[in-house]
Design a protein around this motif. Structure first.
Motif, PDB file in Angstrom:
ATOM      1  N   LEU A  65      35.138 -54.404  -3.079  1.00  0.00           N
ATOM      2  CA  LEU A  65      33.827 -53.768  -3.254  1.00  0.00           C
ATOM      3  C   LEU A  65      33.882 -52.276  -2.930  1.00  0.00           C
ATOM      4  O   LEU A  65      33.239 -51.466  -3.601  1.00  0.00           O
ATOM      5  CB  LEU A  65      32.784 -54.464  -2.375  1.00  0.00           C
ATOM      6  CG  LEU A  65      32.426 -55.898  -2.765  1.00  0.00           C
ATOM      7  CD1 LEU A  65      31.489 -56.515  -1.731  1.00  0.00           C
ATOM      8  CD2 LEU A  65      31.795 -55.942  -4.146  1.00  0.00           C
ATOM      9  N   ARG A  66      34.642 -51.917  -1.902  1.00  0.00           N
ATOM     10  CA  ARG A  66      34.804 -50.491  -1.573  1.00  0.00           C
ATOM     11  C   ARG A  66      35.486 -49.758  -2.721  1.00  0.00           C
ATOM     12  O   ARG A  66      35.101 -48.638  -3.084  1.00  0.00           O
ATOM     13  CB  ARG A  66      35.618 -50.326  -0.280  1.00  0.00           C
ATOM     14  CG  ARG A  66      34.846 -50.601   0.991  1.00  0.00           C
ATOM     15  CD  ARG A  66      35.602 -50.114   2.219  1.00  0.00           C
ATOM     16  NE  ARG A  66      36.866 -50.807   2.405  1.00  0.00           N
ATOM     17  CZ  ARG A  66      37.023 -51.904   3.151  1.00  0.00           C
ATOM     18  NH1 ARG A  66      35.971 -52.445   3.762  1.00  0.00           N
ATOM     19  NH2 ARG A  66      38.204 -52.459   3.286  1.00  0.00           N
ATOM     20  N   GLU A  67      36.503 -50.398  -3.296  1.00  0.00           N
ATOM     21  CA  GLU A  67      37.223 -49.789  -4.417  1.00  0.00           C
ATOM     22  C   GLU A  67      36.292 -49.590  -5.608  1.00  0.00           C
ATOM     23  O   GLU A  67      36.305 -48.548  -6.266  1.00  0.00           O
ATOM     24  CB  GLU A  67      38.395 -50.694  -4.817  1.00  0.00           C
ATOM     25  CG  GLU A  67      39.276 -50.138  -5.920  1.00  0.00           C
ATOM     26  CD  GLU A  67      40.219 -49.053  -5.457  1.00  0.00           C
ATOM     27  OE1 GLU A  67      40.626 -48.237  -6.305  1.00  0.00           O
ATOM     28  OE2 GLU A  67      40.532 -49.004  -4.248  1.00  0.00           O
ATOM     29  N   LEU A  68      35.453 -50.592  -5.889  1.00  0.00           N
ATOM     30  CA  LEU A  68      34.494 -50.477  -6.994  1.00  0.00           C
ATOM     31  C   LEU A  68      33.493 -49.364  -6.731  1.00  0.00           C
ATOM     32  O   LEU A  68      33.197 -48.548  -7.619  1.00  0.00           O
ATOM     33  CB  LEU A  68      33.768 -51.810  -7.187  1.00  0.00           C
ATOM     34  CG  LEU A  68      32.648 -51.831  -8.229  1.00  0.00           C
ATOM     35  CD1 LEU A  68      33.158 -51.409  -9.599  1.00  0.00           C
ATOM     36  CD2 LEU A  68      32.011 -53.215  -8.296  1.00  0.00           C
ATOM     37  N   SER A  69      32.957 -49.313  -5.519  1.00  0.00           N
ATOM     38  CA  SER A  69      31.989 -48.285  -5.157  1.00  0.00           C
ATOM     39  C   SER A  69      32.592 -46.891  -5.297  1.00  0.00           C
ATOM     40  O   SER A  69      31.956 -45.972  -5.840  1.00  0.00           O
ATOM     41  CB  SER A  69      31.503 -48.507  -3.725  1.00  0.00           C
ATOM     42  OG  SER A  69      30.565 -47.521  -3.352  1.00  0.00           O
ATOM     43  N   VAL A  72      32.937 -45.951  -9.027  1.00  0.00           N
ATOM     44  CA  VAL A  72      31.649 -45.548  -9.602  1.00  0.00           C
ATOM     45  C   VAL A  72      31.333 -44.101  -9.198  1.00  0.00           C
ATOM     46  O   VAL A  72      30.922 -43.285 -10.042  1.00  0.00           O
ATOM     47  CB  VAL A  72      30.522 -46.499  -9.159  1.00  0.00           C
ATOM     48  CG1 VAL A  72      29.147 -45.919  -9.549  1.00  0.00           C
ATOM     49  CG2 VAL A  72      30.699 -47.880  -9.767  1.00  0.00           C
ATOM     50  N   LYS A  73      31.517 -43.789  -7.936  1.00  0.00           N
ATOM     51  CA  LYS A  73      31.220 -42.432  -7.455  1.00  0.00           C
ATOM     52  C   LYS A  73      32.075 -41.397  -8.162  1.00  0.00           C
ATOM     53  O   LYS A  73      31.595 -40.313  -8.523  1.00  0.00           O
ATOM     54  CB  LYS A  73      31.447 -42.363  -5.939  1.00  0.00           C
ATOM     55  CG  LYS A  73      30.404 -43.111  -5.133  1.00  0.00           C
ATOM     56  CD  LYS A  73      30.742 -43.100  -3.650  1.00  0.00           C
ATOM     57  CE  LYS A  73      29.751 -43.932  -2.851  1.00  0.00           C
ATOM     58  NZ  LYS A  73      30.144 -44.032  -1.422  1.00  0.00           N
ATOM     59  N   ARG A  87      26.178 -41.384 -17.960  1.00  0.00           N
ATOM     60  CA  ARG A  87      26.380 -41.843 -16.590  1.00  0.00           C
ATOM     61  C   ARG A  87      26.243 -43.375 -16.505  1.00  0.00           C
ATOM     62  O   ARG A  87      26.952 -44.017 -15.728  1.00  0.00           O
ATOM     63  CB  ARG A  87      25.378 -41.140 -15.657  1.00  0.00           C
ATOM     64  CG  ARG A  87      25.691 -39.655 -15.487  1.00  0.00           C
ATOM     65  CD  ARG A  87      24.584 -38.917 -14.760  1.00  0.00           C
ATOM     66  NE  ARG A  87      24.493 -39.286 -13.364  1.00  0.00           N
ATOM     67  CZ  ARG A  87      25.236 -38.770 -12.388  1.00  0.00           C
ATOM     68  NH1 ARG A  87      26.158 -37.846 -12.666  1.00  0.00           N
ATOM     69  NH2 ARG A  87      25.075 -39.144 -11.135  1.00  0.00           N
ATOM     70  N   ILE A  88      25.344 -43.931 -17.302  1.00  0.00           N
ATOM     71  CA  ILE A  88      25.220 -45.389 -17.345  1.00  0.00           C
ATOM     72  C   ILE A  88      26.525 -46.010 -17.839  1.00  0.00           C
ATOM     73  O   ILE A  88      27.028 -46.981 -17.268  1.00  0.00           O
ATOM     74  CB  ILE A  88      24.043 -45.819 -18.236  1.00  0.00           C
ATOM     75  CG1 ILE A  88      22.723 -45.425 -17.565  1.00  0.00           C
ATOM     76  CG2 ILE A  88      24.074 -47.334 -18.511  1.00  0.00           C
ATOM     77  CD1 ILE A  88      21.517 -45.510 -18.475  1.00  0.00           C
ATOM     78  N   ILE A  89      27.087 -45.438 -18.883  1.00  0.00           N
ATOM     79  CA  ILE A  89      28.354 -45.953 -19.411  1.00  0.00           C
ATOM     80  C   ILE A  89      29.488 -45.724 -18.413  1.00  0.00           C
ATOM     81  O   ILE A  89      30.413 -46.530 -18.324  1.00  0.00           O
ATOM     82  CB  ILE A  89      28.669 -45.326 -20.785  1.00  0.00           C
ATOM     83  CG1 ILE A  89      27.588 -45.730 -21.790  1.00  0.00           C
ATOM     84  CG2 ILE A  89      30.035 -45.762 -21.291  1.00  0.00           C
ATOM     85  CD1 ILE A  89      27.381 -47.240 -21.926  1.00  0.00           C
ATOM     86  N   GLY A  90      29.404 -44.641 -17.636  1.00  0.00           N
ATOM     87  CA  GLY A  90      30.388 -44.424 -16.575  1.00  0.00           C
ATOM     88  C   GLY A  90      30.349 -45.552 -15.550  1.00  0.00           C
ATOM     89  O   GLY A  90      31.386 -46.032 -15.081  1.00  0.00           O
ATOM     90  N   ILE A  91      29.136 -45.985 -15.208  1.00  0.00           N
ATOM     91  CA  ILE A  91      28.964 -47.116 -14.279  1.00  0.00           C
ATOM     92  C   ILE A  91      29.551 -48.382 -14.901  1.00  0.00           C
ATOM     93  O   ILE A  91      30.244 -49.159 -14.229  1.00  0.00           O
ATOM     94  CB  ILE A  91      27.476 -47.316 -13.951  1.00  0.00           C
ATOM     95  CG1 ILE A  91      26.928 -46.104 -13.196  1.00  0.00           C
ATOM     96  CG2 ILE A  91      27.266 -48.596 -13.140  1.00  0.00           C
ATOM     97  CD1 ILE A  91      25.405 -46.042 -13.119  1.00  0.00           C
ATOM     98  N   VAL A  92      29.269 -48.581 -16.180  1.00  0.00           N
ATOM     99  CA  VAL A  92      29.809 -49.741 -16.898  1.00  0.00           C
ATOM    100  C   VAL A  92      31.335 -49.716 -16.877  1.00  0.00           C
ATOM    101  O   VAL A  92      31.994 -50.712 -16.543  1.00  0.00           O
ATOM    102  CB  VAL A  92      29.300 -49.771 -18.357  1.00  0.00           C
ATOM    103  CG1 VAL A  92      30.027 -50.841 -19.173  1.00  0.00           C
ATOM    104  CG2 VAL A  92      27.795 -50.002 -18.389  1.00  0.00           C
ATOM    105  N   ASN A  93      31.913 -48.572 -17.218  1.00  0.00           N
ATOM    106  CA  ASN A  93      33.371 -48.455 -17.271  1.00  0.00           C
ATOM    107  C   ASN A  93      34.025 -48.768 -15.930  1.00  0.00           C
ATOM    108  O   ASN A  93      35.114 -49.363 -15.885  1.00  0.00           O
ATOM    109  CB  ASN A  93      33.772 -47.051 -17.719  1.00  0.00           C
ATOM    110  CG  ASN A  93      33.488 -46.815 -19.190  1.00  0.00           C
ATOM    111  OD1 ASN A  93      33.308 -47.755 -19.950  1.00  0.00           O
ATOM    112  ND2 ASN A  93      33.438 -45.549 -19.587  1.00  0.00           N
TER     113      ASN A  93
END
Length: 200
Positions: A65-69, A72-73, A87-93
């Motif tokens: 979860l830390r790696e995912l967070s 995203v950042k 930015r939404i697609i960045g979150i998706v990616n």
């Protein structure tokens, strides 16, 4: 939670070993003995610092979860603040590329999802992750849609991420990040067109 004093070098070593063993034999067969052998440590170290298999699984999920967070950042930091759809697609990616798409990570996620239904602490971790994703999406969507619809679309995108990700992990060919992006962009375009038809 690992006890204070756990050498930092040991944590990633044990997390990596846990994921490798889960990938190889599944969660139920991933014994402390197998994990300790994979990591090259004694079972006593795992039991002492993590209190057994459950504590080690919790720490493994916290690491994922830390790696995912962090991913995203990083994705968002490289995009303009007003590029909301990008930015939404960045979150998706971030949910489909790199570390998150590795087979051992995917199998650990599946084990975690299954296990969290019957474990309060792991369920709390899953809830935190879900709320974090929704929060990131809402921030961008509220700049594009009315609040109520932004919340609905955030849940829609989160559901698509989970569904596409699950199907990808069960597919021998793995996760198709490009297809995920295409599907979610199509959904988002249709939602935006409904509220902003004159912009088309």
């Amino acid at each position: 939670m690992p006890k204070v004093g756990m050498p930092d070098i040991r944590k990633p070593q044990l997390v990596k070993a846990t994921m490798a063993v889960i990938e190889r034999v599944g969660l139920h067969s991933a014994s402390i003995s197998l994990i300790s052998k994979e990591a090259g440590v004694s079972t006593g170290i795992i039991n002492h610092y993590f209190g057994g298999k459950h504590g080690l699984l919790e720490e493994t999920m916290r690491a994922i979860l830390r790696e995912l967070s962090d991913t995203v950042k990083i994705k968002l930091s490289g995009l303009p603040a007003d590029a909301h759809q990008q930015r939404i697609i960045g979150i998706v990616n971030a949910n489909f590329e790199g570390f998150q798409a590795e087979n051992k990570v995917a199998k650990t996620w599946l084990a975690f999802w299954s296990y969290s239904m019957h474990d309060a602490q792991l369920k709390r971790l899953q809830r935190v992750n879900e709320q974090r994703l929704l929060s990131h999406l809402r921030i961008e969507l509220k700049a594009l849609l009315p609040d109520e619809q932004a919340n609905l679309v955030a849940h829609g995108i989160a559901s698509l991420i989970d569904g596409i990700w699950l199907r990808g992990t069960l597919n021998p060919e793995g996760i198709d990040a490009e297809k995920a992006r295409e599907i979610i962009n199509d959904y988002l375009d249709k939602q935006l067109a409904f509220y902003h038809p004159s912009s088309l």
